[in-house]
Design a protein around this motif. Sequence first.
Motif, PDB file in Angstrom:
ATOM      1  N   VAL A   1       0.830  -1.217   0.000  1.00 54.34           N
ATOM      2  CA  VAL A   1       0.000   0.000   0.000  1.00 54.34           C
ATOM      3  C   VAL A   1       0.866   1.269   0.000  1.00 54.34           C
ATOM      4  O   VAL A   1       0.520   2.248  -0.649  1.00 54.34           O
ATOM      5  CB  VAL A   1      -1.034   0.022   1.158  1.00 54.34           C
ATOM      6  CG1 VAL A   1      -2.065  -1.078   0.974  1.00 54.34           C
ATOM      7  CG2 VAL A   1      -0.385  -0.061   2.515  1.00 54.34           C
TER       8      VAL A   1
ATOM      9  N   PRO B   1      -2.979  -2.049   5.214  1.00 52.78           N
ATOM     10  CA  PRO B   1      -3.622  -0.729   5.130  1.00 52.78           C
ATOM     11  C   PRO B   1      -3.881  -0.093   6.497  1.00 52.78           C
ATOM     12  O   PRO B   1      -3.915   1.133   6.616  1.00 52.78           O
ATOM     13  CB  PRO B   1      -4.954  -1.035   4.427  1.00 52.78           C
ATOM     14  CG  PRO B   1      -4.708  -2.281   3.654  1.00 52.78           C
ATOM     15  CD  PRO B   1      -3.731  -3.078   4.471  1.00 52.78           C
ATOM     16  N   TRP B   2      -4.025  -0.938   7.539  1.00 58.16           N
ATOM     17  CA  TRP B   2      -4.269  -0.401   8.881  1.00 58.16           C
ATOM     18  C   TRP B   2      -2.996   0.195   9.465  1.00 58.16           C
ATOM     19  O   TRP B   2      -3.051   1.201  10.193  1.00 58.16           O
ATOM     20  CB  TRP B   2      -4.837  -1.497   9.797  1.00 58.16           C
ATOM     21  CG  TRP B   2      -6.206  -1.882   9.346  1.00 58.16           C
ATOM     22  CD1 TRP B   2      -6.524  -2.735   8.323  1.00 58.16           C
ATOM     23  CD2 TRP B   2      -7.442  -1.364   9.830  1.00 58.16           C
ATOM     24  NE1 TRP B   2      -7.884  -2.792   8.166  1.00 58.16           N
ATOM     25  CE2 TRP B   2      -8.469  -1.968   9.081  1.00 58.16           C
ATOM     26  CE3 TRP B   2      -7.774  -0.459  10.839  1.00 58.16           C
ATOM     27  CZ2 TRP B   2      -9.808  -1.685   9.295  1.00 58.16           C
ATOM     28  CZ3 TRP B   2      -9.108  -0.181  11.067  1.00 58.16           C
ATOM     29  CH2 TRP B   2     -10.108  -0.789  10.304  1.00 58.16           C
TER      30      TRP B   2
ATOM     31  N   GLN C   1      -4.866   8.163   7.422  1.00 55.34           N
ATOM     32  CA  GLN C   1      -5.951   7.838   6.486  1.00 55.34           C
ATOM     33  C   GLN C   1      -5.588   6.546   5.745  1.00 55.34           C
ATOM     34  O   GLN C   1      -4.417   6.160   5.689  1.00 55.34           O
ATOM     35  CB  GLN C   1      -6.128   8.964   5.472  1.00 55.34           C
ATOM     36  CG  GLN C   1      -4.842   9.253   4.709  1.00 55.34           C
ATOM     37  CD  GLN C   1      -4.961  10.431   3.755  1.00 55.34           C
ATOM     38  OE1 GLN C   1      -5.804  11.293   3.936  1.00 55.34           O
ATOM     39  NE2 GLN C   1      -4.129  10.462   2.741  1.00 55.34           N
ATOM     40  N   PHE C   2      -6.605   5.900   5.182  1.00 56.17           N
ATOM     41  CA  PHE C   2      -6.334   4.714   4.387  1.00 56.17           C
ATOM     42  C   PHE C   2      -5.573   5.103   3.121  1.00 56.17           C
ATOM     43  O   PHE C   2      -5.701   6.236   2.647  1.00 56.17           O
ATOM     44  CB  PHE C   2      -7.650   4.021   3.993  1.00 56.17           C
ATOM     45  CG  PHE C   2      -8.104   2.972   4.969  1.00 56.17           C
ATOM     46  CD1 PHE C   2      -7.204   2.049   5.497  1.00 56.17           C
ATOM     47  CD2 PHE C   2      -9.440   2.882   5.349  1.00 56.17           C
ATOM     48  CE1 PHE C   2      -7.623   1.068   6.385  1.00 56.17           C
ATOM     49  CE2 PHE C   2      -9.867   1.908   6.238  1.00 56.17           C
ATOM     50  CZ  PHE C   2      -8.957   0.995   6.756  1.00 56.17           C
TER      51      PHE C   2
ATOM     52  N   THR D   1      -8.893  -2.443   3.305  1.00 56.33           N
ATOM     53  CA  THR D   1      -9.567  -1.138   3.358  1.00 56.33           C
ATOM     54  C   THR D   1     -11.086  -1.283   3.253  1.00 56.33           C
ATOM     55  O   THR D   1     -11.806  -0.295   3.364  1.00 56.33           O
ATOM     56  CB  THR D   1      -9.117  -0.230   2.198  1.00 56.33           C
ATOM     57  OG1 THR D   1      -9.522  -0.832   0.959  1.00 56.33           O
ATOM     58  CG2 THR D   1      -7.612  -0.032   2.175  1.00 56.33           C
TER      59      THR D   1
ATOM     60  N   ALA E   1      -5.136  -4.699  -0.328  1.00 58.46           N
ATOM     61  CA  ALA E   1      -6.148  -3.645  -0.479  1.00 58.46           C
ATOM     62  C   ALA E   1      -7.497  -4.071   0.089  1.00 58.46           C
ATOM     63  O   ALA E   1      -8.332  -3.217   0.418  1.00 58.46           O
ATOM     64  CB  ALA E   1      -6.288  -3.267  -1.959  1.00 58.46           C
TER      65      ALA E   1
ATOM     66  N   ASN F   1     -12.788  -1.709   0.682  1.00 62.93           N
ATOM     67  CA  ASN F   1     -13.294  -1.079  -0.541  1.00 62.93           C
ATOM     68  C   ASN F   1     -14.053  -2.146  -1.343  1.00 62.93           C
ATOM     69  O   ASN F   1     -13.486  -3.187  -1.670  1.00 62.93           O
ATOM     70  CB  ASN F   1     -12.085  -0.535  -1.325  1.00 62.93           C
ATOM     71  CG  ASN F   1     -12.473   0.105  -2.641  1.00 62.93           C
ATOM     72  OD1 ASN F   1     -13.326  -0.395  -3.356  1.00 62.93           O
ATOM     73  ND2 ASN F   1     -11.839   1.215  -2.960  1.00 62.93           N
TER      74      ASN F   1
ATOM     75  N   LEU G   1      -2.823   3.429   7.860  1.00 59.50           N
ATOM     76  CA  LEU G   1      -3.803   4.315   8.500  1.00 59.50           C
ATOM     77  C   LEU G   1      -3.244   4.905   9.803  1.00 59.50           C
ATOM     78  O   LEU G   1      -3.378   6.102  10.069  1.00 59.50           O
ATOM     79  CB  LEU G   1      -5.094   3.537   8.783  1.00 59.50           C
ATOM     80  CG  LEU G   1      -6.206   4.233   9.573  1.00 59.50           C
ATOM     81  CD1 LEU G   1      -6.827   5.350   8.744  1.00 59.50           C
ATOM     82  CD2 LEU G   1      -7.291   3.237   9.971  1.00 59.50           C
TER      83      LEU G   1
END
Lengths: 144, 143
Positions: free
Chosen positions: A18, B64-65, B73-74, A111, A108, A113, B68
Motif C-alpha cells: 500500500v 492498510p491499517w 488515512q487509508f 480497506t 487492499a 473497498n 492508517l
Amino acid sequence: MRLFLTFLIGVTFGTGIVLSGMANPAKVINFFDVAGTWDPSLAFVMGGAVVTTFIGYRIVLQRPKPVFGQTFDVPQNRTLDRRLLGGAAVFGVGWGIAGFCPGGALPALGTFNPQVGVFVAALIAGMMLARLALSRMPAPKVAQ
Amino acid sequence: METEFTPFASLAGGTLIGLAAVCLMYLRGRIMGATGILAGAIMPTGLADWGWRVALLAGMFVGPWVYLLVAGQFPPITVPASTTMLILGGLLVGIGVTVGSGCTSGHGVCGMARLSPRSFVATATFMAATGLTVFLLRHVWGG
C-alpha cells in the motif's frame, strides 16, 4: 509463534504494497500509460523489491535449510513454453484492464473497498476455472 | 487521471516487499508469490500447508491499517475501470497467473531476484501485454 512471525511477514508485505502504490489501480495504470498521464513511481517499487530480495536471497540461501522447515522450496523449472508465455500475456491484459494484480489487491482488501472485493472474487473464480481446465490436461503443474 | 509521482514512498514500499520475501524464505523456505499463497489457501492440499498461508494473508490485510495508523488515512485506491471491466480483468488475471505459474510478486520480484529465466520472460511478457492493453484502452478505443 511460527504463525505469528508469518503473520508479521504478511503485515510487512501488505504495508509495503500500500505504501508503494501497487494497491492503487490508478497509479498502476498510469505507470503503463507512457503516452498519457505517465507516473513512473512503480519502477521504484520493482527496483527496491528486486534489489532487496536479490541481496537477501544470496545470504539466506547459503543456509542449509530454513528456520521452520527442512528445505528451501524454490522452483526448479527452467522450461520456456507456450503455457508460461500465454499465461503471462493473459495476466498482463487483465492487469491492464483492472489495474490490480493479486499482490496489490489482497492487501487492499483490508480497506473494505467494495471494488477490491469484486476484483478478488473474480480473481478467485478465474484461478479456479484455470485449475479445472488444467486438471483435464497433461502437465498438471500449477502456480508456485 | 493524474497521480502524484512518489519515488521515495514507492522505493520504501518496494524495499518492505523485498524484506517480506527474504523473511519468508529465511523462516519457511517459500517464495513470496501472492498467486501461489492464495491458491494454496483457498484450495488447500493439507492442514499443515494451510495455516501459514492464512496467517500470511491475514497479515497482508492489516497492511492498510498500519498505513492508517501512520498516515492518518487509508491509502488511496482509485479504480478507473467499470465494474464489468473489473470483473473481466479479475477473471483474466486469475486465469493468467494460474496458467503462467506466477504474478508480479512471484515472477516479477522473487523470480527475477533468483535470476530465473522463466521469470524474466514471464515478467517481460506480462509487462508488455499490460502496456499494450492500457495503450489500446486509453488511446485507441477509449479516450
